[in-house]
Design a protein around this motif. Structure first.
Motif, PDB file in Angstrom:
ATOM      1  N   VAL A   1      -5.348  19.440  11.537  1.00 39.93           N
ATOM      2  CA  VAL A   1      -6.352  19.194  10.501  1.00 39.93           C
ATOM      3  C   VAL A   1      -7.762  19.402  11.034  1.00 39.93           C
ATOM      4  CG1 VAL A   1      -7.295  17.386   8.985  1.00 39.93           C
ATOM      5  CG2 VAL A   1      -4.828  17.659   9.213  1.00 39.93           C
ATOM      6  N   GLY A   2      -7.923  19.280  12.353  1.00 37.04           N
ATOM      7  CA  GLY A   2      -9.254  19.386  12.936  1.00 37.04           C
ATOM      8  C   GLY A   2     -10.052  18.121  12.711  1.00 37.04           C
ATOM      9  N   ALA A   3      -9.415  16.966  12.921  1.00 40.23           N
ATOM     10  CA  ALA A   3     -10.054  15.667  12.697  1.00 40.23           C
ATOM     11  C   ALA A   3      -9.573  14.693  13.761  1.00 40.23           C
ATOM     12  CB  ALA A   3      -9.708  15.147  11.303  1.00 40.23           C
ATOM     13  N   THR A   4     -10.178  13.511  13.799  1.00 43.56           N
ATOM     14  CA  THR A   4      -9.752  12.502  14.759  1.00 43.56           C
ATOM     15  C   THR A   4      -8.430  11.886  14.306  1.00 43.56           C
ATOM     16  OG1 THR A   4     -10.904  10.685  13.646  1.00 43.56           O
ATOM     17  CG2 THR A   4     -12.154  11.959  15.283  1.00 43.56           C
ATOM     18  N   ARG A   5      -7.718  11.340  15.264  1.00 43.58           N
ATOM     19  CA  ARG A   5      -6.445  10.687  14.932  1.00 43.58           C
ATOM     20  C   ARG A   5      -6.694   9.503  14.007  1.00 43.58           C
ATOM     21  NH1 ARG A   5      -2.025   8.809  19.505  1.00 43.58           N
ATOM     22  NH2 ARG A   5      -0.421   8.026  18.079  1.00 43.58           N
ATOM     23  N   GLU A   6      -7.816   8.807  14.216  1.00 48.16           N
ATOM     24  CA  GLU A   6      -8.142   7.635  13.403  1.00 48.16           C
ATOM     25  C   GLU A   6      -8.377   8.006  11.939  1.00 48.16           C
ATOM     26  OE1 GLU A   6      -8.613   6.828  17.566  1.00 48.16           O
ATOM     27  OE2 GLU A   6      -9.530   8.379  16.307  1.00 48.16           O
ATOM     28  N   SER A   7      -9.114   9.116  11.714  1.00 49.87           N
ATOM     29  CA  SER A   7      -9.390   9.515  10.330  1.00 49.87           C
ATOM     30  C   SER A   7      -8.129  10.001   9.635  1.00 49.87           C
ATOM     31  CB  SER A   7     -10.477  10.594  10.292  1.00 49.87           C
ATOM     32  OG  SER A   7     -10.079  11.747  11.003  1.00 49.87           O
TER      33      SER A   7
ATOM     34  N   PHE B   1     -15.559  23.807   5.215  1.00 52.39           N
ATOM     35  CA  PHE B   1     -15.908  23.477   3.840  1.00 52.39           C
ATOM     36  C   PHE B   1     -15.027  22.427   3.160  1.00 52.39           C
ATOM     37  CE2 PHE B   1     -17.267  27.976   4.428  1.00 52.39           C
ATOM     38  CZ  PHE B   1     -18.639  27.746   4.369  1.00 52.39           C
ATOM     39  N   LYS B   2     -13.897  22.063   3.742  1.00 50.54           N
ATOM     40  CA  LYS B   2     -13.020  21.085   3.095  1.00 50.54           C
ATOM     41  C   LYS B   2     -13.092  19.731   3.784  1.00 50.54           C
ATOM     42  CE  LYS B   2      -9.643  24.280   1.100  1.00 50.54           C
ATOM     43  NZ  LYS B   2      -8.215  24.664   1.015  1.00 50.54           N
ATOM     44  N   THR B   3     -12.852  18.681   3.004  1.00 47.78           N
ATOM     45  CA  THR B   3     -12.840  17.329   3.553  1.00 47.78           C
ATOM     46  C   THR B   3     -11.568  17.113   4.366  1.00 47.78           C
ATOM     47  OG1 THR B   3     -11.675  16.390   1.657  1.00 47.78           O
ATOM     48  CG2 THR B   3     -14.099  16.524   1.512  1.00 47.78           C
ATOM     49  N   VAL B   4     -11.546  16.031   5.138  1.00 49.33           N
ATOM     50  CA  VAL B   4     -10.354  15.693   5.918  1.00 49.33           C
ATOM     51  C   VAL B   4      -9.152  15.496   4.994  1.00 49.33           C
ATOM     52  CG1 VAL B   4      -9.291  13.972   7.427  1.00 49.33           C
ATOM     53  CG2 VAL B   4     -11.650  14.690   7.826  1.00 49.33           C
ATOM     54  N   ALA B   5      -9.374  14.813   3.862  1.00 46.45           N
ATOM     55  CA  ALA B   5      -8.280  14.561   2.911  1.00 46.45           C
ATOM     56  C   ALA B   5      -7.718  15.868   2.371  1.00 46.45           C
ATOM     57  CB  ALA B   5      -8.780  13.679   1.770  1.00 46.45           C
ATOM     58  N   GLU B   6      -8.591  16.812   2.020  1.00 44.84           N
ATOM     59  CA  GLU B   6      -8.140  18.101   1.496  1.00 44.84           C
ATOM     60  C   GLU B   6      -7.383  18.882   2.566  1.00 44.84           C
ATOM     61  OE1 GLU B   6     -11.604  19.122  -1.813  1.00 44.84           O
ATOM     62  OE2 GLU B   6     -11.975  19.526   0.311  1.00 44.84           O
ATOM     63  N   ARG B   7      -7.903  18.875   3.787  1.00 44.88           N
ATOM     64  CA  ARG B   7      -7.227  19.599   4.868  1.00 44.88           C
ATOM     65  C   ARG B   7      -5.874  18.977   5.182  1.00 44.88           C
ATOM     66  NH1 ARG B   7     -12.409  19.247   7.414  1.00 44.88           N
ATOM     67  NH2 ARG B   7     -11.571  18.130   9.211  1.00 44.88           N
ATOM     68  N   LEU B   8      -5.803  17.658   5.126  1.00 44.00           N
ATOM     69  CA  LEU B   8      -4.545  16.973   5.415  1.00 44.00           C
ATOM     70  C   LEU B   8      -3.494  17.319   4.366  1.00 44.00           C
ATOM     71  CD1 LEU B   8      -2.806  14.973   6.966  1.00 44.00           C
ATOM     72  CD2 LEU B   8      -3.867  13.120   5.663  1.00 44.00           C
TER      73      LEU B   8
ATOM     74  N   ALA C   1      -5.064   8.911  10.359  1.00 43.57           N
ATOM     75  CA  ALA C   1      -4.286   7.693  10.101  1.00 43.57           C
ATOM     76  C   ALA C   1      -4.800   6.980   8.853  1.00 43.57           C
ATOM     77  CB  ALA C   1      -4.354   6.771  11.317  1.00 43.57           C
ATOM     78  N   GLU C   2      -6.103   6.973   8.668  1.00 41.67           N
ATOM     79  CA  GLU C   2      -6.696   6.333   7.489  1.00 41.67           C
ATOM     80  C   GLU C   2      -6.285   7.059   6.210  1.00 41.67           C
ATOM     81  OE1 GLU C   2     -11.163   5.430   5.720  1.00 41.67           O
ATOM     82  OE2 GLU C   2     -10.875   5.680   7.884  1.00 41.67           O
ATOM     83  N   GLU C   3      -6.336   8.388   6.242  1.00 45.16           N
ATOM     84  CA  GLU C   3      -5.942   9.167   5.063  1.00 45.16           C
ATOM     85  C   GLU C   3      -4.449   9.017   4.778  1.00 45.16           C
ATOM     86  OE1 GLU C   3      -7.781  10.562   2.931  1.00 45.16           O
ATOM     87  OE2 GLU C   3      -9.694  10.436   3.985  1.00 45.16           O
TER      88      GLU C   3
END
Length: 226
Positions: free
Chosen positions: A187-193, A147-154, A195-197
């Motif tokens: 975070v459960g996301a790609t390394r690229e995403s 339910f949370k975005t990558v930014a929120e999880r980070l 790095a972007e955040e």
């Protein structure tokens, strides 16, 4: 003093409250294992027959999903136990455990550890509380992933790591010894995403990046955004 006994005395947590003789018993049934970063303590589906106590370093617990991607369930540090489901009815591991840096652990055989628990009901109670806490923590992690975005999880992950493992410098900045790849697993996301955040947070003056580490330069602002 026996090195294993010294480490068990310093661990606190589940073993706090034991007397010298009881701690010596734990030391006698354990063995010390020193390993390098990336060492695999066990993989999913392996026999669940040992319990581990982290003495130095960090250990990552995780799963591999049906697409072959790794999801980190937790990162544990000194004084924390893993592999504890071996004392329940778990026959085979439901996750993997690996060292994220050079690590030292105490390893307890399942049968001897269970015998010790049978003689120490207070420690058994603490172990049951630990298992319950881990299950709630896992449920929260899965909800965050859903339910949370990558930014929120980070942001949530960085705040959690800062509270648990961060070390402050003279300017109040918090240093985290962790790679972007390891953060991506958490975070459960790609390394690229990730790095972007992190680049966005860096431009906002919230973090600084370095080799295999992060510096949280404005923890209060990071909390406000979370």
């Amino acid at each position: 003093m026996d090195q294993k006994l010294w480490y068990i005395k310093k661990s606190g947590g589940v073993f706090s409250g034991l007397n010298e003789s009881e701690m010596q018993t734990l030391a006698d049934i354990s063995r010390m294992v020193e390993c390098q970063r990336k060492h695999q303590f066990y993989l999913s589906d392996e026999l669940s027959d040992k319990i581990y106590l982290v003495k130095k370093g960090k250990v990552r617990l995780g799963k591999v999903n049906k697409d072959g991607n790794e999801i980190t369930l937790s990162v544990l540090g000194p004084g924390e136990i893993f592999g504890e489901l071996a004392i329940t009815d778990e026959q085979h591991r439901s996750h993997f455990a690996e060292a994220t840096e050079d690590t030292l652990v105490c390893v307890f055989p399942q049968d001897k550890f269970q015998k010790f628990l049978g003689e120490h009901p207070i420690i058994t109670f603490k172990m049951m509380k630990l298992i319950g806490f881990r299950l709630r923590e896992l449920e929260t992690r899965l909800q965050d992933l859903a339910f949370k975005t990558v930014a929120e999880r980070l942001r949530g992950t960085l705040l959690h790591l800062a509270e648990k493992y961060g070390s402050a410098d003279k300017n109040g900045q918090i240093k985290l010894s962790i790679t972007q790849k390891d953060i991506a697993f958490l975070v459960g996301a790609t390394r690229e995403s990730v790095a972007e955040e992190l680049a966005t947070m860096k431009r906002a003056g919230l973090v600084k990046t370095a080799y295999r580490s992060l510096l949280l330069s404005n923890l209060d602002a990071l909390r406000e955004q979370f």
